[in-house]
Design an enzyme around this catalytic site. Structure first.
Site, PDB file in Angstrom:
ATOM      1  N   ASP A  91       3.347   4.638  -9.785  1.00 44.16           N
ATOM      2  CA  ASP A  91       4.609   5.305 -10.075  1.00 44.16           C
ATOM      3  C   ASP A  91       4.583   6.687  -9.435  1.00 44.16           C
ATOM      4  O   ASP A  91       3.514   7.265  -9.206  1.00 44.16           O
ATOM      5  CB  ASP A  91       4.816   5.434 -11.592  1.00 44.16           C
ATOM      6  CG  ASP A  91       6.274   5.616 -11.975  1.00 44.16           C
ATOM      7  OD1 ASP A  91       6.870   4.673 -12.521  1.00 44.16           O
ATOM      8  OD2 ASP A  91       6.816   6.711 -11.715  1.00 44.16           O
ATOM      9  N   TYR A 115      24.632   2.463  -4.677  1.00 48.53           N
ATOM     10  CA  TYR A 115      23.724   1.677  -5.509  1.00 48.53           C
ATOM     11  C   TYR A 115      23.941   0.180  -5.277  1.00 48.53           C
ATOM     12  O   TYR A 115      22.984  -0.571  -5.081  1.00 48.53           O
ATOM     13  CB  TYR A 115      23.941   2.016  -6.977  1.00 48.53           C
ATOM     14  CG  TYR A 115      22.970   1.309  -7.905  1.00 48.53           C
ATOM     15  CD1 TYR A 115      21.690   1.811  -8.092  1.00 48.53           C
ATOM     16  CD2 TYR A 115      23.342   0.151  -8.582  1.00 48.53           C
ATOM     17  CE1 TYR A 115      20.794   1.161  -8.935  1.00 48.53           C
ATOM     18  CE2 TYR A 115      22.459  -0.494  -9.423  1.00 48.53           C
ATOM     19  CZ  TYR A 115      21.184   0.013  -9.593  1.00 48.53           C
ATOM     20  OH  TYR A 115      20.296  -0.642 -10.428  1.00 48.53           O
ATOM     21  N   VAL A 142       7.430   5.308  -3.010  1.00 45.89           N
ATOM     22  CA  VAL A 142       7.645   4.079  -2.241  1.00 45.89           C
ATOM     23  C   VAL A 142       8.430   4.308  -0.955  1.00 45.89           C
ATOM     24  O   VAL A 142       8.489   3.421  -0.100  1.00 45.89           O
ATOM     25  CB  VAL A 142       8.337   2.991  -3.092  1.00 45.89           C
ATOM     26  CG1 VAL A 142       7.445   2.578  -4.256  1.00 45.89           C
ATOM     27  CG2 VAL A 142       9.714   3.430  -3.566  1.00 45.89           C
TER      28      VAL A 142
END
Length: 277
Positions: free
Chosen positions: A56, A185, A78
């Site tokens: 994370d 999104y 990421v």
């Protein structure tokens, strides 16, 4: 970003004798420091994983979850392919394999939600697109879509030599039933679905299954930042309201499990009855 290992037992005594759907498996969960990812890490550990690696961007969250499941914590962004590769390589160096990879890392846009709330309260049309700058667009796309690409590529590279493995990505029902005022999104998650399905067709030739779960509203810390009035409207849009992180973990662990051995390239709707496709 550099990896960080949590304190605790890297290989709990008797771990090899664990039972469950994931007995003896090595798992890596991105976005595992909270919400859906944390619930997945807990379930994988409870169902027999010999090692659960929790990755994370939030070091504290990753450490807390890893400590709870007797696993390993890593800090990773990421959007950085080098960092993603480094985490995967660290797991391989320790265990020689990754059997399950679950990619839950993702973001939403609080500013867009605020504009949706304003429209709801004022009765004016939703006006997000004209205020959506390039930085906000890139943030959502880079984390949600680019991040998924980086994780999928690293995971397939890691699993391919052994000819086996299961990968589950997290998309969104918003890519089918788009929320007004959420174009970035919705686009990012539609991309996650298409990317995952394309990779699934390629990776199955090497014994690697890739599937996706597409949640509706889920009761996570990210959802907790949604304005109350918007949250209520979203809850009322489906028969079952908000799902729990544990319910999504059940869906994800099914897709990652041997029980889904014939499931490849699926996008599993978990949206509380909002719609079907």
């Amino acid at each position: 970003m550099s990896q960080v290992h949590a304190s605790g037992n890297p290989s709990p005594a008797g771990a090899e004798t664990k039972t469950g759907r994931f007995a003896g498996h090595v798992a890596l969960v991105t976005g595992g420091g909270s919400g859906i990812g944390a619930a997945v890490a807990r379930q994988l550990a409870a169902e027999g994983c010999v090692a659960v690696h929790v990755a994370d961007r939030d070091e504290l969250g990753a450490r807390q979850v890893a400590d709870r499941v007797g696993g390993h914590a890593h800090v990773v962004d990421v959007t950085d392919p080098v960092a993603v590769d480094a985490v995967v390589e660290a797991v391989l160096a320790e265990h020689g394999r990754i059997d399950v990879l679950v990619h839950t890392a993702g973001v939403d846009d609080p500013d867009a939600k605020s504009r949706i709330l304003h429209a709801q309260e004022s009765g004016e049309p939703v006006d997000v697109l004209c205020h959506l700058d390039d930085a906000a667009w890139r943030r959502v796309l880079s984390i949600n879509l680019d991040g998924t690409f980086h994780v999928l590529r690293a995971a397939v590279r890691a699993m391919r030599p052994r000819g086996t493995g299961a990968i589950v990505t997290v998309g969104s029902s918003a890519s089918f039933d788009t929320l007004t005022g959420y174009p970035h999104y919705a686009a990012s998650k539609a991309g996650v679905h298409a990317l995952s399905q394309a990779v699934a067709k390629e990776a199955i030739a090497f014994g690697i299954r890739v599937n996706t779960v597409a949640p509706g509203p889920v009761d996570t810390p990210m959802a907790g930042r949604t304005p109350a009035a918007v949250r209520t409207a979203m809850a009322e849009s489906g028969v079952l309201g908000y799902a729990s992180a544990e319910e999504l973990a059940d869906n994800i662990c099914y897709l990652a499990s041997p029980g889904a051995s014939n499931v490849v390239g699926a996008v599993l709707l978990s949206n509380g009855g909002r719609f079907t496709v």
